[in-house]
Design a protein around this motif. Structure first.
Motif, PDB file in Angstrom:
ATOM      1  N   MET A   1     111.393  44.885 106.809  1.00 20.68           N
ATOM      2  CA  MET A   1     111.078  45.062 105.125  1.00 20.68           C
ATOM      3  C   MET A   1     109.806  44.438 104.973  1.00 20.68           C
ATOM      4  SD  MET A   1     113.137  44.403 101.795  1.00 20.68           S
ATOM      5  CE  MET A   1     114.562  45.439 101.923  1.00 20.68           C
ATOM      6  N   PRO A   2     109.006  44.892 104.586  1.00 26.62           N
ATOM      7  CA  PRO A   2     107.466  44.363 104.135  1.00 26.62           C
ATOM      8  C   PRO A   2     107.943  43.073 103.224  1.00 26.62           C
ATOM      9  CG  PRO A   2     107.479  46.494 103.891  1.00 26.62           C
ATOM     10  CD  PRO A   2     108.608  46.485 104.043  1.00 26.62           C
ATOM     11  N   ALA A   3     107.061  42.003 103.439  1.00 30.55           N
ATOM     12  CA  ALA A   3     107.248  40.724 102.439  1.00 30.55           C
ATOM     13  C   ALA A   3     105.851  40.380 102.067  1.00 30.55           C
ATOM     14  CB  ALA A   3     107.969  39.640 103.361  1.00 30.55           C
ATOM     15  N   LEU A   4     105.595  39.616 101.007  1.00 29.00           N
ATOM     16  CA  LEU A   4     104.539  39.242 100.644  1.00 29.00           C
ATOM     17  C   LEU A   4     104.601  37.728 100.322  1.00 29.00           C
ATOM     18  CD1 LEU A   4     101.575  39.836  99.115  1.00 29.00           C
ATOM     19  CD2 LEU A   4     103.106  40.277  97.201  1.00 29.00           C
ATOM     20  N   ASN A   5     103.695  36.765 100.668  1.00 26.83           N
ATOM     21  CA  ASN A   5     103.824  35.328 100.632  1.00 26.83           C
ATOM     22  C   ASN A   5     102.633  34.956  99.545  1.00 26.83           C
ATOM     23  OD1 ASN A   5     103.879  32.670 101.021  1.00 26.83           O
ATOM     24  ND2 ASN A   5     103.113  32.551 102.949  1.00 26.83           N
ATOM     25  N   ILE A   6     103.032  34.517  98.415  1.00 26.13           N
ATOM     26  CA  ILE A   6     102.292  34.288  97.428  1.00 26.13           C
ATOM     27  C   ILE A   6     102.286  32.680  96.975  1.00 26.13           C
ATOM     28  CG2 ILE A   6     101.535  34.630  94.921  1.00 26.13           C
ATOM     29  CD1 ILE A   6     103.097  37.202  95.091  1.00 26.13           C
ATOM     30  N   GLU A   7     101.141  32.042  96.894  1.00 25.98           N
ATOM     31  CA  GLU A   7     100.980  30.791  96.602  1.00 25.98           C
ATOM     32  C   GLU A   7     100.980  30.464  94.824  1.00 25.98           C
ATOM     33  OE1 GLU A   7      97.930  28.739  98.621  1.00 25.98           O
ATOM     34  OE2 GLU A   7      98.398  29.473 100.210  1.00 25.98           O
ATOM     35  N   PHE A   8     101.731  29.672  94.363  1.00 26.16           N
ATOM     36  CA  PHE A   8     101.771  29.213  92.948  1.00 26.16           C
ATOM     37  C   PHE A   8     101.573  27.596  92.954  1.00 26.16           C
ATOM     38  CE2 PHE A   8     104.594  32.715  93.613  1.00 26.16           C
ATOM     39  CZ  PHE A   8     104.162  33.562  92.448  1.00 26.16           C
ATOM     40  N   SER A   9     100.997  27.297  91.615  1.00 23.43           N
ATOM     41  CA  SER A   9     100.835  25.994  91.537  1.00 23.43           C
ATOM     42  C   SER A   9     102.220  25.419  91.075  1.00 23.43           C
ATOM     43  CB  SER A   9      99.842  25.642  90.121  1.00 23.43           C
ATOM     44  OG  SER A   9     100.712  26.051  89.081  1.00 23.43           O
ATOM     45  N   ALA A  10     102.321  24.081  91.051  1.00 25.08           N
ATOM     46  CA  ALA A  10     103.665  23.387  90.804  1.00 25.08           C
ATOM     47  C   ALA A  10     104.164  23.750  89.295  1.00 25.08           C
ATOM     48  CB  ALA A  10     103.534  21.998  90.826  1.00 25.08           C
ATOM     49  N   ASP A  11     103.243  23.925  88.419  1.00 25.61           N
ATOM     50  CA  ASP A  11     103.461  24.157  86.999  1.00 25.61           C
ATOM     51  C   ASP A  11     103.982  25.627  86.819  1.00 25.61           C
ATOM     52  OD1 ASP A  11     103.453  23.832  83.822  1.00 25.61           O
ATOM     53  OD2 ASP A  11     101.988  25.446  84.307  1.00 25.61           O
ATOM     54  N   GLU A  12     103.179  26.642  87.678  1.00 27.64           N
ATOM     55  CA  GLU A  12     103.585  27.985  87.547  1.00 27.64           C
ATOM     56  C   GLU A  12     105.100  28.426  88.580  1.00 27.64           C
ATOM     57  OE1 GLU A  12      99.242  29.964  88.145  1.00 27.64           O
ATOM     58  OE2 GLU A  12     100.332  29.513  90.087  1.00 27.64           O
ATOM     59  N   MET A  13     105.349  27.527  89.388  1.00 29.89           N
ATOM     60  CA  MET A  13     106.517  27.544  90.187  1.00 29.89           C
ATOM     61  C   MET A  13     107.800  27.147  89.369  1.00 29.89           C
ATOM     62  SD  MET A  13     107.879  28.843  92.897  1.00 29.89           S
ATOM     63  CE  MET A  13     106.904  28.890  94.378  1.00 29.89           C
ATOM     64  N   ALA A  14     107.543  25.924  88.437  1.00 27.25           N
ATOM     65  CA  ALA A  14     108.476  25.512  87.753  1.00 27.25           C
ATOM     66  C   ALA A  14     108.877  26.627  86.502  1.00 27.25           C
ATOM     67  CB  ALA A  14     108.076  24.247  87.012  1.00 27.25           C
ATOM     68  N   ARG A  15     107.764  27.264  85.803  1.00 24.47           N
ATOM     69  CA  ARG A  15     107.973  28.085  84.890  1.00 24.47           C
ATOM     70  C   ARG A  15     108.831  29.630  85.381  1.00 24.47           C
ATOM     71  NH1 ARG A  15     102.030  28.041  83.839  1.00 24.47           N
ATOM     72  NH2 ARG A  15     102.161  30.354  83.678  1.00 24.47           N
ATOM     73  N   LEU A  16     108.405  29.713  86.682  1.00 25.22           N
ATOM     74  CA  LEU A  16     108.986  30.850  87.385  1.00 25.22           C
ATOM     75  C   LEU A  16     110.311  30.693  87.362  1.00 25.22           C
ATOM     76  CD1 LEU A  16     106.450  32.180  89.987  1.00 25.22           C
ATOM     77  CD2 LEU A  16     107.214  33.439  87.862  1.00 25.22           C
ATOM     78  N   ARG A  17     110.708  29.437  88.172  1.00 29.96           N
ATOM     79  CA  ARG A  17     112.129  28.900  88.299  1.00 29.96           C
ATOM     80  C   ARG A  17     112.960  28.923  87.101  1.00 29.96           C
ATOM     81  NH1 ARG A  17     112.881  27.288  93.484  1.00 29.96           N
ATOM     82  NH2 ARG A  17     110.936  26.382  94.543  1.00 29.96           N
ATOM     83  N   GLU A  18     112.051  28.619  85.931  1.00 32.72           N
ATOM     84  CA  GLU A  18     113.063  28.579  84.619  1.00 32.72           C
ATOM     85  C   GLU A  18     113.452  29.997  84.457  1.00 32.72           C
ATOM     86  OE1 GLU A  18     112.022  27.115  80.172  1.00 32.72           O
ATOM     87  OE2 GLU A  18     110.938  26.404  81.703  1.00 32.72           O
ATOM     88  N   ARG A  19     112.342  30.936  84.176  1.00 35.05           N
ATOM     89  CA  ARG A  19     112.818  32.126  83.831  1.00 35.05           C
ATOM     90  C   ARG A  19     113.741  32.675  84.578  1.00 35.05           C
ATOM     91  NH1 ARG A  19     112.043  32.868  79.036  1.00 35.05           N
ATOM     92  NH2 ARG A  19     112.265  34.990  79.645  1.00 35.05           N
ATOM     93  N   ALA A  20     113.697  32.626  85.909  1.00 31.56           N
ATOM     94  CA  ALA A  20     114.710  33.215  87.053  1.00 31.56           C
ATOM     95  C   ALA A  20     115.971  32.645  86.500  1.00 31.56           C
ATOM     96  CB  ALA A  20     114.388  32.790  88.299  1.00 31.56           C
ATOM     97  N   ALA A  21     116.077  31.426  86.213  1.00 33.68           N
ATOM     98  CA  ALA A  21     117.459  30.959  85.781  1.00 33.68           C
ATOM     99  C   ALA A  21     117.759  31.549  84.289  1.00 33.68           C
ATOM    100  CB  ALA A  21     117.389  29.472  85.729  1.00 33.68           C
ATOM    101  N   LEU A  22     117.018  31.532  83.588  1.00 33.56           N
ATOM    102  CA  LEU A  22     117.491  32.339  82.120  1.00 33.56           C
ATOM    103  C   LEU A  22     117.816  33.611  82.584  1.00 33.56           C
ATOM    104  CD1 LEU A  22     114.501  30.850  80.182  1.00 33.56           C
ATOM    105  CD2 LEU A  22     117.131  30.464  79.743  1.00 33.56           C
ATOM    106  N   ALA A  23     117.445  34.524  83.322  1.00 35.59           N
ATOM    107  CA  ALA A  23     117.552  35.770  83.836  1.00 35.59           C
ATOM    108  C   ALA A  23     119.027  35.764  84.413  1.00 35.59           C
ATOM    109  CB  ALA A  23     116.469  36.650  84.364  1.00 35.59           C
ATOM    110  N   GLY A  24     119.204  34.620  85.048  1.00 34.89           N
ATOM    111  CA  GLY A  24     120.598  34.643  86.025  1.00 34.89           C
ATOM    112  C   GLY A  24     120.348  35.240  87.429  1.00 34.89           C
ATOM    113  N   LYS A  25     119.170  35.145  87.650  1.00 36.14           N
ATOM    114  CA  LYS A  25     118.597  35.520  89.025  1.00 36.14           C
ATOM    115  C   LYS A  25     118.150  34.373  89.985  1.00 36.14           C
ATOM    116  CE  LYS A  25     117.067  40.288  87.251  1.00 36.14           C
ATOM    117  NZ  LYS A  25     115.927  41.052  87.047  1.00 36.14           N
ATOM    118  N   SER A  26     118.157  34.678  91.151  1.00 42.51           N
ATOM    119  CA  SER A  26     117.396  33.874  92.277  1.00 42.51           C
ATOM    120  C   SER A  26     115.930  33.906  91.929  1.00 42.51           C
ATOM    121  CB  SER A  26     117.707  34.299  93.444  1.00 42.51           C
ATOM    122  OG  SER A  26     117.023  35.540  93.988  1.00 42.51           O
TER     123      SER A  26
END
Length: 68
Positions: A1-26
């Protein structure tokens, strides 16, 4: 399956992790779903815009300026 490797800043990654947790998703599920949803939304808006442009002349002809 195709994949994509994307770089995020530490702040961006923290925000994404927070939103994922709120959505109940990985984090992977959340980023996948948001990305695909946005691509689908853009496609819909482009199609709706094209359809509006296609019918606009008939609408403006049928309804005088005071009725629009």
């Amino acid at each position: 399956m195709p994949a994509l490797n994307i770089e995020f800043s530490a702040d961006e990654m923290a925000r994404l992790r927070e939103r994922a947790a709120l959505a109940g998703k990985s984090l992977k599920e959340h980023v996948h779903d948001v990305t695909v949803d946005e691509a689908d939304r853009i496609k819909f808006v482009e199609g709706a815009t094209a359809e509006a442009e296609r019918i606009l002349p008939a609408v403006t002809e049928h309804f005088p300026a005071g009725q629009r």
